[in-house]
Design a protein around this motif. Structure first.
Motif, PDB file in Angstrom:
ATOM      1  N   GLY A 121       0.829  -1.188   0.000  1.00  0.00           N
ATOM      2  CA  GLY A 121       0.000   0.000   0.000  1.00  0.00           C
ATOM      3  C   GLY A 121       0.865   1.240   0.000  1.00  0.00           C
ATOM      4  N   ARG A 122       0.539   2.230  -0.856  1.00  0.00           N
ATOM      5  CA  ARG A 122       1.361   3.422  -0.967  1.00  0.00           C
ATOM      6  C   ARG A 122       0.540   4.549  -1.600  1.00  0.00           C
ATOM      7  N   ILE A 123       1.094   5.745  -1.684  1.00  0.00           N
ATOM      8  CA  ILE A 123       0.480   6.821  -2.467  1.00  0.00           C
ATOM      9  C   ILE A 123       1.433   7.150  -3.611  1.00  0.00           C
ATOM     10  N   ASP A 124       0.888   7.219  -4.811  1.00  0.00           N
ATOM     11  CA  ASP A 124       1.701   7.469  -5.998  1.00  0.00           C
ATOM     12  C   ASP A 124       1.058   8.559  -6.845  1.00  0.00           C
ATOM     13  N   PRO A 125       1.861   9.222  -7.687  1.00  0.00           N
ATOM     14  CA  PRO A 125       1.308  10.284  -8.534  1.00  0.00           C
ATOM     15  C   PRO A 125       0.319   9.731  -9.546  1.00  0.00           C
ATOM     16  N   PHE A 126      -0.688  10.538  -9.820  1.00  0.00           N
ATOM     17  CA  PHE A 126      -1.609  10.249 -10.910  1.00  0.00           C
ATOM     18  C   PHE A 126      -1.093  10.940 -12.160  1.00  0.00           C
ATOM     19  N   PRO A 127      -1.108  10.275 -13.345  1.00  0.00           N
ATOM     20  CA  PRO A 127      -1.668   8.950 -13.598  1.00  0.00           C
ATOM     21  C   PRO A 127      -0.716   7.836 -13.223  1.00  0.00           C
ATOM     22  N   MET A 128      -1.256   6.648 -13.096  1.00  0.00           N
ATOM     23  CA  MET A 128      -0.466   5.479 -12.757  1.00  0.00           C
ATOM     24  C   MET A 128      -0.982   4.295 -13.566  1.00  0.00           C
ATOM     25  N   GLU A 129      -0.135   3.308 -13.726  1.00  0.00           N
ATOM     26  CA  GLU A 129      -0.531   2.098 -14.444  1.00  0.00           C
ATOM     27  C   GLU A 129      -0.411   0.883 -13.527  1.00  0.00           C
ATOM     28  N   PRO A 130      -1.391  -0.028 -13.610  1.00  0.00           N
ATOM     29  CA  PRO A 130      -2.684   0.186 -14.259  1.00  0.00           C
ATOM     30  C   PRO A 130      -3.553   1.106 -13.421  1.00  0.00           C
ATOM     31  N   PRO A 131      -4.439   1.881 -14.036  1.00  0.00           N
ATOM     32  CA  PRO A 131      -5.261   2.814 -13.268  1.00  0.00           C
ATOM     33  C   PRO A 131      -6.094   2.148 -12.182  1.00  0.00           C
ATOM     34  N   ALA A 132      -6.486   0.886 -12.376  1.00  0.00           N
ATOM     35  CA  ALA A 132      -7.330   0.207 -11.392  1.00  0.00           C
ATOM     36  C   ALA A 132      -6.632  -0.031 -10.064  1.00  0.00           C
ATOM     37  N   ASP A 133      -5.304   0.108 -10.015  1.00  0.00           N
ATOM     38  CA  ASP A 133      -4.600  -0.057  -8.741  1.00  0.00           C
ATOM     39  C   ASP A 133      -5.046   0.960  -7.696  1.00  0.00           C
ATOM     40  N   GLN A 134      -5.646   2.062  -8.118  1.00  0.00           N
ATOM     41  CA  GLN A 134      -6.056   3.110  -7.179  1.00  0.00           C
ATOM     42  C   GLN A 134      -7.547   3.073  -6.874  1.00  0.00           C
ATOM     43  N   GLN A 135      -8.240   2.049  -7.350  1.00  0.00           N
ATOM     44  CA  GLN A 135      -9.684   1.948  -7.143  1.00  0.00           C
ATOM     45  C   GLN A 135      -9.981   0.942  -6.028  1.00  0.00           C
ATOM     46  N   TRP A 136     -10.868   1.352  -5.114  1.00  0.00           N
ATOM     47  CA  TRP A 136     -11.169   0.547  -3.928  1.00  0.00           C
ATOM     48  C   TRP A 136     -12.673   0.437  -3.733  1.00  0.00           C
ATOM     49  N   ARG A 137     -13.119  -0.768  -3.419  1.00  0.00           N
ATOM     50  CA  ARG A 137     -14.503  -0.961  -2.987  1.00  0.00           C
ATOM     51  C   ARG A 137     -14.535  -0.844  -1.469  1.00  0.00           C
ATOM     52  N   LEU A 138     -15.302   0.095  -0.961  1.00  0.00           N
ATOM     53  CA  LEU A 138     -15.399   0.307   0.478  1.00  0.00           C
ATOM     54  C   LEU A 138     -16.447  -0.644   1.037  1.00  0.00           C
ATOM     55  N   ARG A 139     -15.976  -1.722   1.645  1.00  0.00           N
ATOM     56  CA  ARG A 139     -16.853  -2.738   2.208  1.00  0.00           C
ATOM     57  C   ARG A 139     -17.133  -2.447   3.684  1.00  0.00           C
ATOM     58  N   PRO A 140     -18.287  -2.887   4.186  1.00  0.00           N
ATOM     59  CA  PRO A 140     -18.458  -2.827   5.647  1.00  0.00           C
ATOM     60  C   PRO A 140     -17.292  -3.546   6.318  1.00  0.00           C
ATOM     61  N   GLY A 141     -16.801  -2.979   7.414  1.00  0.00           N
ATOM     62  CA  GLY A 141     -15.628  -3.538   8.064  1.00  0.00           C
ATOM     63  C   GLY A 141     -15.748  -5.032   8.312  1.00  0.00           C
ATOM     64  N   LEU A 142     -14.716  -5.778   7.974  1.00  0.00           N
ATOM     65  CA  LEU A 142     -14.770  -7.238   8.133  1.00  0.00           C
ATOM     66  C   LEU A 142     -14.906  -7.640   9.586  1.00  0.00           C
ATOM     67  N   ALA A 143     -14.378  -6.828  10.505  1.00  0.00           N
ATOM     68  CA  ALA A 143     -14.478  -7.141  11.938  1.00  0.00           C
ATOM     69  C   ALA A 143     -15.577  -6.351  12.616  1.00  0.00           C
ATOM     70  N   ASP A 144     -16.062  -5.287  11.990  1.00  0.00           N
ATOM     71  CA  ASP A 144     -17.089  -4.431  12.575  1.00  0.00           C
ATOM     72  C   ASP A 144     -17.755  -3.695  11.427  1.00  0.00           C
ATOM     73  N   ALA A 145     -19.030  -4.001  11.200  1.00  0.00           N
ATOM     74  CA  ALA A 145     -19.722  -3.424  10.056  1.00  0.00           C
ATOM     75  C   ALA A 145     -19.829  -1.910  10.132  1.00  0.00           C
ATOM     76  N   ALA A 146     -19.592  -1.333  11.315  1.00  0.00           N
ATOM     77  CA  ALA A 146     -19.591   0.121  11.443  1.00  0.00           C
ATOM     78  C   ALA A 146     -18.305   0.726  10.895  1.00  0.00           C
TER      79      ALA A 146
END
Length: 455
Positions: free
Chosen positions: A341-366
């Protein structure tokens, strides 16, 4: 787009009688914006030479529609487009214009552009290629505005007149019968990418000066060919810039000038702001304040109503993923690279590396867990305080390590910070651009631990 040289002759504009129209869109209560664009990424993995749409409530933070996938694709000519332009017509409907090009090999002799009609940007009808001239040159980056003195739309585009790159214009009532081409703007040096904004009865033309690589804004009291006088000093951010867009905010006397970088290797939008479009007082906006869609290139922006914005989101859908922008490095986004996990300049390859699905917490849905879009089932997880992308093994320990809790941003309460679920005194932050969880004590720590959830 890059300039090329070909011959174009000049012809007189066709005369036209006044037409009857419905109430102009300017009389509507605009409260949002729509953007049209195509896509390119450094290694071509996210290239898309088709029409894409995004919406924004404030004109700065953009939500790509249809998962950042096309909403319309040309089927004739080069079967691809660049430089799409949205025009709100006098009857409230839209026209979409675009360069007839696909890919990065430029066709220098193309007299046509793509055109669609659209009642509401939820569907596109009447697709056609229309011819602008008969000579051996290109027809790039078409834009349009209403010319009340002619009761016609002026279609302005980049071409070559046998001596240098200029802006040409055709006048049309219906985007079918295009009239004859003539020179619209020729300041005596090569220019590219014209965009006209009409404000308080005056006409403002933004363009690129090919001699120095800067953007400029000019003004005309009539909007007629060769009547524009340049107002500004040269504007540039980044190493190179093109494709200016002039936008007036629906909220107050604020104007924006957008431009995008010259190359897909640096596919970044830049923006300036001014309270006086007739002056020479444009201030560069901090990248914290705006976010363009992933891989978007050579866009156009048009005001819309809030009802239209909501209808577009309903029709095409908002993204099922987010990006996290760094507060103190706003040109960088959270991504995974080599499972780190890191922060990198945009644009980056592949672009999907910076896309995240925010799921309910695996240990706590809050809470929240960050699942990779391009590696589903893998999450950001801390081990020995370092944050990596790891496949979910279904254990309670994994769930706790991969769960975070959102709080108000430590450096800016309008942004977000994230505490670790099982180490609640530690925050997700970057250090040396690498993600980890650490205690936070200094102002620099707080900035490192602040992110913006965006698209």
């Amino acid at each position: 787009m890059l300039s090329r040289r070909r011959l174009l002759t000049t012809a007189a504009a066709a005369a036209a009688a006044p037409l009857a129209f419905a109430v102009p869109a300017s009389a509507q209560s605009n409260a949002a914006y729509a953007m049209a664009y195509f896509k390119e990424s450094p290694n071509l993995t996210d290239d898309s030479y088709a029409l894409h749409l995004a919406v924004s409530a404030n004109g700065l933070q953009w939500t790509p529609l249809n998962q950042n996938q096309p909403v319309a694709t040309p089927t004739a000519g080069m079967q691809g487009l660049r430089d799409p332009f949205l025009l709100r017509k006098r009857n409230g409907a839209f026209a979409v214009l675009a360069t007839d090009l696909k890919g990065r090999v430029f066709n220098l002799d193309n007299q046509y552009i793509h055109v669609w009609d659209s009642a509401d940007l939820r569907s596109f009808t009447g697709y056609r290629r229309v011819k602008l001239h008969d000579t051996a040159t290109h027809s790039w980056a078409p834009t349009a505005f209403w010319d009340p003195s002619r009761s016609r739309y002026a279609v302005v585009y980049s071409a070559y007149n046998g001596t240098r790159d200029v802006l040409l214009v055709n006048y049309t009532a219906d985007f079918v019968n295009m009239g004859a081409a003539q020179v619209f703007f020729d300041p005596g040096f090569n220019v590219l990418d014209g965009d006209v904004l009409v404000h308080d009865g005056a006409f403002y033309l933004a363009y690129k000066n090919m001699a120095d690589g800067n953007l400029y804004v000019s003004r005309s009291t009539t909007g007629q060919p060769n009547t524009f006088t340049t107002l500004t000093s040269g504007l540039r951010q980044g190493s190179a810039i093109e494709a200016p867009i002039l936008v007036k905010s629906y909220a107050g006397n604020t104007f924006w000038l957008w431009g995008d970088s010259f190359s897909p290797d640096n596919a970044v939008f830049y923006a300036w702001q001014s309270s006086n479009i007739a002056g020479n007082s444009w201030s560069a906006l901090d990248q914290r304040g705006y976010t363009a869609p992933i891989s978007s290139k050579h866009a156009s922006i048009v005001p819309i109503t809030e009802a239209e914005r909501a209808a577009l989101v309903t029709r095409w859908g908002a993204p099922q993923w987010n990006r996290l922008k760094s507060y103190n490095y706003p040109g960088r986004f959270v991504r995974h690279a080599g499972n780190v996990g890191r922060i990198d300049p945009f644009p980056m390859e592949p672009p999907a590396d910076q896309q995240w699905r925010l799921r309910p917490g695996l240990a706590d849905a809050a809470g929240v867990s960050f699942e990779s879009v391009n590696y589903p089932g893998r999450y950001l997880r801390h081990v020995n305080y370092a944050v990596n992308l790891v496949a979910n093994d279904g254990t309670a320990q994994f769930a706790q390590d991969a769960t975070f809790h959102r709080t108000a941003g430590l450096a800016d309460g309008a942004w977000a910070s994230f505490t670790s679920h099982n180490h609640p005194t530690r925050y997700l932050r970057h250090s040396g651009f690498v993600l980890r969880i650490d205690p936070v004590s200094t102002a620099a720590d707080r900035a490192d631990a602040t992110f913006q959830l965006t698209y």
